[in-house]
Design a protein around this motif. Structure first.
Motif, PDB file in Angstrom:
ATOM      1  N   ASP A  27     120.910  42.025 -49.431  1.00  0.00           N
ATOM      2  CA  ASP A  27     120.986  41.382 -48.109  1.00  0.00           C
ATOM      3  C   ASP A  27     119.572  41.067 -47.628  1.00  0.00           C
ATOM      4  OD1 ASP A  27     121.468  40.585 -45.508  1.00  0.00           O
ATOM      5  OD2 ASP A  27     123.015  42.098 -45.150  1.00  0.00           O
ATOM      6  N   GLU A  28     119.066  39.912 -48.025  1.00  0.00           N
ATOM      7  CA  GLU A  28     117.677  39.578 -47.725  1.00  0.00           C
ATOM      8  C   GLU A  28     117.436  39.401 -46.236  1.00  0.00           C
ATOM      9  OE1 GLU A  28     114.009  36.731 -49.265  1.00  0.00           O
ATOM     10  OE2 GLU A  28     116.052  36.385 -50.019  1.00  0.00           O
ATOM     11  N   ASP A  29     118.346  38.741 -45.535  1.00  0.00           N
ATOM     12  CA  ASP A  29     118.143  38.525 -44.102  1.00  0.00           C
ATOM     13  C   ASP A  29     118.061  39.848 -43.352  1.00  0.00           C
ATOM     14  OD1 ASP A  29     118.128  35.790 -44.404  1.00  0.00           O
ATOM     15  OD2 ASP A  29     120.254  35.543 -43.918  1.00  0.00           O
ATOM     16  N   ALA A  30     118.989  40.759 -43.641  1.00  0.00           N
ATOM     17  CA  ALA A  30     118.986  42.058 -42.969  1.00  0.00           C
ATOM     18  C   ALA A  30     117.765  42.878 -43.375  1.00  0.00           C
ATOM     19  CB  ALA A  30     120.269  42.817 -43.286  1.00  0.00           C
ATOM     20  N   ALA A  31     117.367  42.788 -44.643  1.00  0.00           N
ATOM     21  CA  ALA A  31     116.200  43.526 -45.109  1.00  0.00           C
ATOM     22  C   ALA A  31     114.931  43.046 -44.406  1.00  0.00           C
ATOM     23  CB  ALA A  31     116.048  43.377 -46.620  1.00  0.00           C
ATOM     24  N   ARG A  32     114.804  41.748 -44.252  1.00  0.00           N
ATOM     25  CA  ARG A  32     113.635  41.198 -43.566  1.00  0.00           C
ATOM     26  C   ARG A  32     113.608  41.633 -42.103  1.00  0.00           C
ATOM     27  NH1 ARG A  32     110.758  36.898 -45.616  1.00  0.00           N
ATOM     28  NH2 ARG A  32     110.550  36.023 -43.521  1.00  0.00           N
ATOM     29  N   GLU A  33     114.763  41.572 -41.474  1.00  0.00           N
ATOM     30  CA  GLU A  33     114.840  41.969 -40.064  1.00  0.00           C
ATOM     31  C   GLU A  33     114.491  43.444 -39.900  1.00  0.00           C
ATOM     32  OE1 GLU A  33     118.097  42.072 -36.378  1.00  0.00           O
ATOM     33  OE2 GLU A  33     118.616  41.158 -38.302  1.00  0.00           O
ATOM     34  N   HIS A  34     115.030  44.276 -40.766  1.00  0.00           N
ATOM     35  CA  HIS A  34     114.749  45.708 -40.686  1.00  0.00           C
ATOM     36  C   HIS A  34     113.276  46.002 -40.972  1.00  0.00           C
ATOM     37  CE1 HIS A  34     115.513  50.047 -41.046  1.00  0.00           C
ATOM     38  NE2 HIS A  34     114.611  49.997 -42.014  1.00  0.00           N
ATOM     39  N   ALA A  35     112.716  45.338 -41.966  1.00  0.00           N
ATOM     40  CA  ALA A  35     111.311  45.582 -42.323  1.00  0.00           C
ATOM     41  C   ALA A  35     110.387  45.282 -41.153  1.00  0.00           C
ATOM     42  CB  ALA A  35     110.931  44.748 -43.538  1.00  0.00           C
ATOM     43  N   ARG A  36     110.655  44.202 -40.453  1.00  0.00           N
ATOM     44  CA  ARG A  36     109.819  43.849 -39.299  1.00  0.00           C
ATOM     45  C   ARG A  36     109.977  44.858 -38.171  1.00  0.00           C
ATOM     46  NH1 ARG A  36     110.812  37.486 -39.698  1.00  0.00           N
ATOM     47  NH2 ARG A  36     108.914  36.908 -40.830  1.00  0.00           N
ATOM     48  N   ALA A  37     111.213  45.281 -37.932  1.00  0.00           N
ATOM     49  CA  ALA A  37     111.447  46.259 -36.865  1.00  0.00           C
ATOM     50  C   ALA A  37     110.797  47.595 -37.201  1.00  0.00           C
ATOM     51  CB  ALA A  37     112.943  46.433 -36.638  1.00  0.00           C
ATOM     52  N   ALA A  38     110.924  48.021 -38.439  1.00  0.00           N
ATOM     53  CA  ALA A  38     110.355  49.308 -38.847  1.00  0.00           C
ATOM     54  C   ALA A  38     108.834  49.273 -38.842  1.00  0.00           C
ATOM     55  CB  ALA A  38     110.864  49.688 -40.232  1.00  0.00           C
ATOM     56  N   GLN A  39     108.268  48.117 -39.062  1.00  0.00           N
ATOM     57  CA  GLN A  39     106.812  47.989 -39.105  1.00  0.00           C
ATOM     58  C   GLN A  39     106.195  48.408 -37.770  1.00  0.00           C
ATOM     59  OE1 GLN A  39     105.505  44.035 -40.026  1.00  0.00           O
ATOM     60  NE2 GLN A  39     103.445  44.679 -40.581  1.00  0.00           N
ATOM     61  N   ALA A  40     106.901  48.161 -36.686  1.00  0.00           N
ATOM     62  CA  ALA A  40     106.384  48.501 -35.365  1.00  0.00           C
ATOM     63  C   ALA A  40     106.252  50.002 -35.163  1.00  0.00           C
ATOM     64  CB  ALA A  40     107.292  47.904 -34.294  1.00  0.00           C
ATOM     65  N   ALA A  41     106.973  50.777 -35.970  1.00  0.00           N
ATOM     66  CA  ALA A  41     106.938  52.233 -35.820  1.00  0.00           C
ATOM     67  C   ALA A  41     105.855  52.889 -36.660  1.00  0.00           C
ATOM     68  CB  ALA A  41     108.296  52.823 -36.194  1.00  0.00           C
ATOM     69  N   VAL A  42     105.157  52.122 -37.471  1.00  0.00           N
ATOM     70  CA  VAL A  42     104.087  52.694 -38.302  1.00  0.00           C
ATOM     71  C   VAL A  42     102.938  53.146 -37.400  1.00  0.00           C
ATOM     72  CG1 VAL A  42     102.378  52.173 -40.096  1.00  0.00           C
ATOM     73  CG2 VAL A  42     104.701  51.286 -40.292  1.00  0.00           C
ATOM     74  N   PRO A  43     102.424  54.365 -37.596  1.00  0.00           N
ATOM     75  CA  PRO A  43     101.306  54.843 -36.766  1.00  0.00           C
ATOM     76  C   PRO A  43     100.142  53.865 -36.760  1.00  0.00           C
ATOM     77  CG  PRO A  43     102.164  56.615 -38.123  1.00  0.00           C
ATOM     78  CD  PRO A  43     102.861  55.368 -38.578  1.00  0.00           C
ATOM     79  N   ALA A  44      99.519  53.704 -35.609  1.00  0.00           N
ATOM     80  CA  ALA A  44      98.472  52.702 -35.439  1.00  0.00           C
ATOM     81  C   ALA A  44      97.327  52.894 -36.429  1.00  0.00           C
ATOM     82  CB  ALA A  44      97.942  52.752 -34.011  1.00  0.00           C
TER      83      ALA A  44
END
Length: 275
Positions: free
Chosen positions: A135-152
């Motif tokens: 599921d490429e669309d869902a994977a891309r969406e999740h990857a972007r959302a999860a990226q925001a949670a990476v420690p600064a």
């Protein structure tokens, strides 16, 4: 001599692999964004289709080996693009070329993974699941959302580190699952993974933020040999996996990382089979 495909052929490990294969007498069809026999963006569905069709046209419909080397690193700012390029790019290419590999008397494919799949403690299980589900669309969406949670402090140097490690983890698992299925194994098409460590390529140097060779003893992960890898170190094993004589190995992951994975996880392998 055979017809071999190398993605990411314009630089780094891809260029070294193409050079080794040509020196061995093979015809090499290079695929990259530029300076290649076939220019295509493997980060898009259209680019993947164009690459597969271009390869089939150039090869006459039969391919003896594929080295899926193209990829991007954790310094890429868009985690969604990392998921598309690192996972869906090689998977679509290999699936599209499997019939051409099966027409060879010794079809071989090798994928460049990463030891980050086992040495970076930021594997995103949800992203891995979406990747393996296709599921490429869902994977891309999740990857972007999860990226925001990476420690600064991590995100500044490696904004896509979790997506990078997760995409390489999912890719290795896809290979292990796929290699033993009848359309590959019973058709004589062997499929394996090489997991490099710290190899001095433009991608690695860009990811570390330095323009010259860093000190191996100051590197974030252990470097037991005290040296970094070179693209030629990976190209050697690419060639070995693509040889017709490599007839009894499939679904394997070979760490070519100077011992980093072994140093960090000395007791991780072998894993005992339990009932």
């Amino acid at each position: 001599m055979g017809i071999h495909v190398v993605t990411g052929s314009a630089s780094g490990m891809g260029a070294a692999s193409a050079s080794v294969l040509r020196e061995a007498g093979h015809t090499v069809i290079g695929v990259d964004l530029h300076d290649a026999d076939i220019t295509a963006d493997l980060g898009t569905a259209e680019g993947r289709r164009a690459a597969v069709q271009g390869i089939l046209d150039a090869s006459g419909g039969q391919v003896d080996g594929v080295a899926a080397v193209a990829g991007v690193g954790p310094a890429m700012k868009d985690a969604a693009a990392v998921a598309s390029i690192n996972y869906f790019g090689p998977v679509a290419l290999l699936e599209g070329l499997r019939p051409a590999l099966a027409r060879s008397s010794a079809g071989r494919a090798v994928v460049i993974g990463s030891n980050s799949s086992t040495t970076v403690p930021m594997i995103d299980d949800a992203l891995v699941g979406l990747l393996l589900a296709g599921d490429e669309d869902a994977a891309r969406e999740h990857a972007r959302a999860a990226q925001a949670a990476v420690p600064a402090e991590v995100g500044q140097a490696a904004p896509s580190i979790s997506a990078y490690a997760s995409s390489k983890f999912a890719l290795a698992r896809w290979v292990r699952r796929t290699a033993v299925t009848p359309p590959w194994a019973r058709e004589g098409v062997l499929l394996n993974v090489i997991a490099p460590g710290a190899v001095l390529t433009p991608l690695m140097l860009g990811s570390t933020g330095v323009g010259e060779e860093p000190d191996p003893d100051a590197f974030p992960t252990p470097m037991p040999l005290g040296v970094f890898g070179r693209p030629e170190d990976i190209a050697y094993w690419v060639h070995q996996f693509l040889r017709p004589e490599a007839r009894f190995t499939t679904g394997a992951t070979l760490f070519v990382d100077g011992g980093t994975d072994a140093a960090m996880r000395p007791d991780a392998q072998p894993t005992a089979f339990t009932l």
